[in-house]
Design a protein around this motif. Structure first.
Motif, PDB file in Angstrom:
ATOM      1  N   ALA A 218       0.858  -1.186   0.000  1.00 34.44           N
ATOM      2  CA  ALA A 218       0.000   0.000   0.000  1.00 34.44           C
ATOM      3  C   ALA A 218       0.892   1.233   0.000  1.00 34.44           C
ATOM      4  CB  ALA A 218      -0.915  -0.004   1.228  1.00 34.44           C
ATOM      5  N   CYS A 219       0.693   2.097  -0.987  1.00 35.15           N
ATOM      6  CA  CYS A 219       1.618   3.210  -1.207  1.00 35.15           C
ATOM      7  C   CYS A 219       0.876   4.532  -1.262  1.00 35.15           C
ATOM      8  CB  CYS A 219       2.366   2.979  -2.521  1.00 35.15           C
ATOM      9  SG  CYS A 219       3.563   4.258  -2.928  1.00 35.15           S
ATOM     10  N   ASP A 220       1.368   5.512  -0.523  1.00 37.49           N
ATOM     11  CA  ASP A 220       0.806   6.866  -0.557  1.00 37.49           C
ATOM     12  C   ASP A 220       1.951   7.856  -0.338  1.00 37.49           C
ATOM     13  OD1 ASP A 220      -0.813   9.067  -0.622  1.00 37.49           O
ATOM     14  OD2 ASP A 220      -1.666   8.769   1.382  1.00 37.49           O
ATOM     15  N   PRO A 221       2.665   8.239  -1.401  1.00 37.24           N
ATOM     16  CA  PRO A 221       3.831   9.127  -1.252  1.00 37.24           C
ATOM     17  C   PRO A 221       3.461  10.455  -0.576  1.00 37.24           C
ATOM     18  CG  PRO A 221       3.747   8.192  -3.458  1.00 37.24           C
ATOM     19  CD  PRO A 221       2.448   7.845  -2.807  1.00 37.24           C
ATOM     20  N   ARG A 222       4.315  10.883   0.352  1.00 36.96           N
ATOM     21  CA  ARG A 222       4.114  12.133   1.085  1.00 36.96           C
ATOM     22  C   ARG A 222       5.249  13.096   0.737  1.00 36.96           C
ATOM     23  NH1 ARG A 222       3.323   9.386   6.921  1.00 36.96           N
ATOM     24  NH2 ARG A 222       5.141   8.276   6.132  1.00 36.96           N
ATOM     25  N   PRO A 223       5.012  14.014  -0.185  1.00 36.20           N
ATOM     26  CA  PRO A 223       6.087  14.891  -0.676  1.00 36.20           C
ATOM     27  C   PRO A 223       6.816  15.642   0.429  1.00 36.20           C
ATOM     28  CG  PRO A 223       4.194  15.055  -2.117  1.00 36.20           C
ATOM     29  CD  PRO A 223       3.759  14.228  -0.943  1.00 36.20           C
ATOM     30  N   ARG A 224       6.117  16.111   1.449  1.00 30.04           N
ATOM     31  CA  ARG A 224       6.776  16.899   2.494  1.00 30.04           C
ATOM     32  C   ARG A 224       7.902  16.109   3.147  1.00 30.04           C
ATOM     33  NH1 ARG A 224       6.219  17.267   7.908  1.00 30.04           N
ATOM     34  NH2 ARG A 224       4.438  15.846   7.897  1.00 30.04           N
ATOM     35  N   SER A 231      18.560   8.918   6.530  1.00 24.86           N
ATOM     36  CA  SER A 231      19.664   8.035   6.896  1.00 24.86           C
ATOM     37  C   SER A 231      19.824   6.954   5.846  1.00 24.86           C
ATOM     38  CB  SER A 231      19.398   7.397   8.264  1.00 24.86           C
ATOM     39  OG  SER A 231      19.283   8.405   9.256  1.00 24.86           O
ATOM     40  N   ALA A 232      21.054   6.565   5.607  1.00 25.54           N
ATOM     41  CA  ALA A 232      21.330   5.529   4.614  1.00 25.54           C
ATOM     42  C   ALA A 232      21.312   4.156   5.267  1.00 25.54           C
ATOM     43  CB  ALA A 232      22.688   5.778   3.971  1.00 25.54           C
ATOM     44  N   GLY A 233      21.054   3.148   4.440  1.00 26.61           N
ATOM     45  CA  GLY A 233      21.211   1.780   4.929  1.00 26.61           C
ATOM     46  C   GLY A 233      19.965   0.936   4.919  1.00 26.61           C
ATOM     47  N   GLY A 234      18.770   1.546   4.910  1.00 26.98           N
ATOM     48  CA  GLY A 234      17.548   0.752   4.932  1.00 26.98           C
ATOM     49  C   GLY A 234      17.329   0.037   3.612  1.00 26.98           C
ATOM     50  N   GLY A 235      17.244   0.802   2.545  1.00 30.57           N
ATOM     51  CA  GLY A 235      17.175   0.240   1.210  1.00 30.57           C
ATOM     52  C   GLY A 235      15.836  -0.297   0.778  1.00 30.57           C
ATOM     53  N   ARG A 236      14.818  -0.277   1.646  1.00 32.55           N
ATOM     54  CA  ARG A 236      13.482  -0.748   1.277  1.00 32.55           C
ATOM     55  C   ARG A 236      12.500   0.409   1.394  1.00 32.55           C
ATOM     56  NH1 ARG A 236      12.771  -6.361   1.150  1.00 32.55           N
ATOM     57  NH2 ARG A 236      10.646  -6.269   1.938  1.00 32.55           N
ATOM     58  N   LEU A 237      11.773   0.657   0.332  1.00 29.48           N
ATOM     59  CA  LEU A 237      10.912   1.833   0.249  1.00 29.48           C
ATOM     60  C   LEU A 237       9.709   1.704   1.177  1.00 29.48           C
ATOM     61  CD1 LEU A 237      10.734   4.503  -1.406  1.00 29.48           C
ATOM     62  CD2 LEU A 237       9.126   3.299  -2.910  1.00 29.48           C
ATOM     63  N   LEU A 238       9.501   2.723   2.017  1.00 32.00           N
ATOM     64  CA  LEU A 238       8.359   2.762   2.927  1.00 32.00           C
ATOM     65  C   LEU A 238       7.105   3.190   2.183  1.00 32.00           C
ATOM     66  CD1 LEU A 238      10.138   4.555   5.911  1.00 32.00           C
ATOM     67  CD2 LEU A 238       9.835   2.091   5.564  1.00 32.00           C
ATOM     68  N   LEU A 319       8.343   0.232 -11.076  1.00 32.29           N
ATOM     69  CA  LEU A 319       9.489  -0.367 -11.759  1.00 32.29           C
ATOM     70  C   LEU A 319      10.327  -1.277 -10.867  1.00 32.29           C
ATOM     71  CD1 LEU A 319      10.548   2.735 -13.855  1.00 32.29           C
ATOM     72  CD2 LEU A 319       9.943   0.490 -14.799  1.00 32.29           C
ATOM     73  N   THR A 320       9.944  -1.406  -9.600  1.00 33.29           N
ATOM     74  CA  THR A 320      10.717  -2.267  -8.694  1.00 33.29           C
ATOM     75  C   THR A 320       9.871  -3.467  -8.290  1.00 33.29           C
ATOM     76  OG1 THR A 320      10.079  -0.852  -6.829  1.00 33.29           O
ATOM     77  CG2 THR A 320      12.191  -0.411  -7.873  1.00 33.29           C
ATOM     78  N   GLY A 321      10.138  -4.054  -7.138  1.00 37.92           N
ATOM     79  CA  GLY A 321       9.416  -5.243  -6.711  1.00 37.92           C
ATOM     80  C   GLY A 321       9.590  -5.503  -5.236  1.00 37.92           C
ATOM     81  N   PRO A 322       9.212  -6.709  -4.747  1.00 37.62           N
ATOM     82  CA  PRO A 322       9.253  -7.000  -3.315  1.00 37.62           C
ATOM     83  C   PRO A 322      10.624  -6.813  -2.682  1.00 37.62           C
ATOM     84  CG  PRO A 322       8.028  -8.690  -4.495  1.00 37.62           C
ATOM     85  CD  PRO A 322       8.665  -7.820  -5.535  1.00 37.62           C
ATOM     86  N   GLY A 323      11.693  -7.003  -3.460  1.00 38.64           N
ATOM     87  CA  GLY A 323      13.021  -6.853  -2.876  1.00 38.64           C
ATOM     88  C   GLY A 323      13.384  -5.430  -2.535  1.00 38.64           C
ATOM     89  N   VAL A 324      12.642  -4.462  -3.068  1.00 38.95           N
ATOM     90  CA  VAL A 324      12.922  -3.046  -2.828  1.00 38.95           C
ATOM     91  C   VAL A 324      11.827  -2.387  -1.993  1.00 38.95           C
ATOM     92  CG1 VAL A 324      13.270  -0.796  -3.956  1.00 38.95           C
ATOM     93  CG2 VAL A 324      14.291  -2.850  -4.934  1.00 38.95           C
ATOM     94  N   LEU A 325      10.599  -2.891  -2.098  1.00 38.06           N
ATOM     95  CA  LEU A 325       9.481  -2.296  -1.377  1.00 38.06           C
ATOM     96  C   LEU A 325       9.310  -2.955  -0.014  1.00 38.06           C
ATOM     97  CD1 LEU A 325       6.950  -2.195  -4.363  1.00 38.06           C
ATOM     98  CD2 LEU A 325       8.629  -0.476  -3.680  1.00 38.06           C
ATOM     99  N   GLU A 326       8.850  -2.181   0.956  1.00 40.38           N
ATOM    100  CA  GLU A 326       8.676  -2.674   2.323  1.00 40.38           C
ATOM    101  C   GLU A 326       7.384  -3.481   2.409  1.00 40.38           C
ATOM    102  OE1 GLU A 326      11.008  -2.124   4.782  1.00 40.38           O
ATOM    103  OE2 GLU A 326       9.871  -3.583   5.921  1.00 40.38           O
ATOM    104  N   VAL A 327       7.440  -4.727   1.951  1.00 40.08           N
ATOM    105  CA  VAL A 327       6.290  -5.616   1.992  1.00 40.08           C
ATOM    106  C   VAL A 327       6.667  -6.864   2.772  1.00 40.08           C
ATOM    107  CG1 VAL A 327       5.317  -4.797  -0.175  1.00 40.08           C
ATOM    108  CG2 VAL A 327       6.913  -6.695  -0.205  1.00 40.08           C
ATOM    109  N   ASP A 328       5.648  -7.640   3.137  1.00 39.37           N
ATOM    110  CA  ASP A 328       5.862  -8.882   3.868  1.00 39.37           C
ATOM    111  C   ASP A 328       5.314 -10.039   3.051  1.00 39.37           C
ATOM    112  OD1 ASP A 328       6.405 -10.723   5.866  1.00 39.37           O
ATOM    113  OD2 ASP A 328       4.472 -10.418   6.844  1.00 39.37           O
ATOM    114  N   PRO A 329       5.966 -10.380   1.929  1.00 42.96           N
ATOM    115  CA  PRO A 329       5.461 -11.476   1.111  1.00 42.96           C
ATOM    116  C   PRO A 329       5.640 -12.814   1.820  1.00 42.96           C
ATOM    117  CG  PRO A 329       7.598 -10.814   0.319  1.00 42.96           C
ATOM    118  CD  PRO A 329       7.235  -9.845   1.416  1.00 42.96           C
TER     119      PRO A 329
END
Length: 401
Positions: A218-224, A231-238, A319-329
């Motif tokens: 479920a995605c709802d980008p918040r521009p603000r 911080s660096a290191g997470g690598g999975r899109l919230l 353009l990405t997938g489960p390996g980049v998005l913060e999902v729980d497949p």
């Protein structure tokens, strides 16, 4: 739900007639939700929606677009094992406005879905009591004309429902209690031994439903929040895409082909030349996103408009997938057998017609390739070739756009 009584769950019937026909199923072996039912949920009564690879809900404010997506996300979270109170923090808002309590002062709501996959259609129907206390009071899992799991609240004083699941043996069903605050279908692998053909059928149906529900972002980008260094290191899109800059750092270094596609998409939807999209670390160790204009100039992403930032974030998601998005497949299932479904309310919010058109065309290409499925609420469907369009029509004063 009738006006005078609380009916735990609807009669099992094919997904046709009032609910509408099933949409085309997912690729063979990849479970996906192909039908959403809102029998009695907020502003929806007796509603059913077929879901294709690309499904767009449209209609005026107040017609129930957001409500439909919220119901889908709720089912997805329950399929992932979340507790009922976590999924429905304000359960009274899910009860149809004109629903009157029954003789026991109970009011509630009903929803469900169908997941297609190797077993064919598997149907889940759920009845939730919202008042006087939140609990699941009825659940039914069916496939191939068989009721594989059925639960009912027998003793209101106990935090459990009585469950019966199919065995196909000398004794046709096995009975036992299940908690009333979790989806029973997701708990079946812990309770069913799988020794008989019937039990194996129950487990296979439950697995198909749970895989379909859990493979959701479920995605709802918040521009603000996207404008600030992260911080660096997470690598999975919230889900709010707050950490976009960190994810860009990863995608640029790990997948040049997909990154090139993202740059091309951003070039088509953002103002001015775009040669590259990158991240840059600061002295404090945090990273910020930048647009490389190709002539020695770089534009900090914080200077982009809200529509441009939402466009950029959603293009990255597509353009990405489960390996980049913060999902729980379902981690025990190979990625090749899963289809990620993106839920996006206000998909074209704050975008101009050019941006929304480009984004819908990108979504159509990705969904056609089987890379993802997308269920979104939009204000304009122009540019979405081959989409399943659900037009909710004029608002009737209930529901939520």
């Amino acid at each position: 739900m009738t006006a005078s009584s609380f009916v735990p769950y609807p009669t099992v019937a094919p997904d046709a007639g009032p609910d509408g026909p099933e949409a085309a199923g997912p690729p063979p072996g990849r479970p996906s939700v192909t039908h959403l039912r809102l029998s009695a949920f907020a502003g929806h009564r007796g509603a059913g929606f077929g879901l294709g690879p690309l499904t767009l809900f449209t209609g005026p404010s107040g017609s129930g677009k957001s409500t439909a997506l919220r119901a889908y996300e709720a089912l997805a979270r329950l399929g992932g094992g979340a507790e009922l109170a976590e999924v429905f923090p304000d359960p009274a808002a899910c009860v149809p406005e004109r629903a009157r309590p029954d003789a026991q002062s109970r009011r509630g709501f009903r929803l469900g879905c169908t997941a297609d996959g190797p077993l064919g259609p598997v149907r889940l129907d759920l009845a939730v009591q919202a008042e006087p206390e939140l609990r699941i009071v009825g659940e039914r899992l069916t496939a191939g004309g068989l009721v594989l799991l059925e639960t009912a609240l027998r003793d209101p004083s106990r935090p459990a429902v009585q469950a019966a699941w199919y065995t196909g043996g000398a004794s046709p069903v096995t009975r036992g209690p299940l908690p009333d605050d979790r989806l029973g279908t997701a708990l079946l692998p812990l309770r069913v031994a799988g020794k008989t053909d019937g039990q194996r059928q129950v487990l296979a149906a439950a697995e198909q439903m749970v895989i379909a529900l859990r493979s959701v972002f479920a995605c709802d980008p918040r521009p603000r929040r996207m404008r600030a260094p992260v911080s660096a290191g997470g690598g999975r899109l919230l889900r709010g895409c707050d950490n976009l800059a960190d994810v860009l750092w990863r995608t640029r270094s790990e997948c040049g082909r997909r990154h090139g596609q993202l740059v091309a998409a951003v070039r088509a939807g953002c103002t001015g030349p775009v040669a590259d999209l990158l991240s840059e670390p600061g002295l404090d160790g945090r990273v910020r996103g930048l647009l490389d204009r190709g002539d020695g100039r770089r534009t900090d992403l914080r200077l982009l408009g809200d529509g441009e930032l939402r466009y950029l974030a959603l293009a990255l998601v597509l353009l990405t997938g489960p390996g980049v998005l913060e999902v729980d497949p379902a981690g025990e299932v190979p990625e090749a057998l899963q289809t990620l479904t993106v839920l996006a309310d206000g998909f074209d919010r704050r975008m101009d017609p050019r941006q929304s058109g480009e984004l819908l065309r990108l979504a159509a290409r990705m969904c056609e390739q089987g890379h993802i499925r997308l269920v979104a609420a939009v204000s304009d469907v122009a540019g979405a070739e081959g989409a399943t369009v659900v037009d909710l029509g004029p608002a009737d004063g209930v529901g939520e756009g």
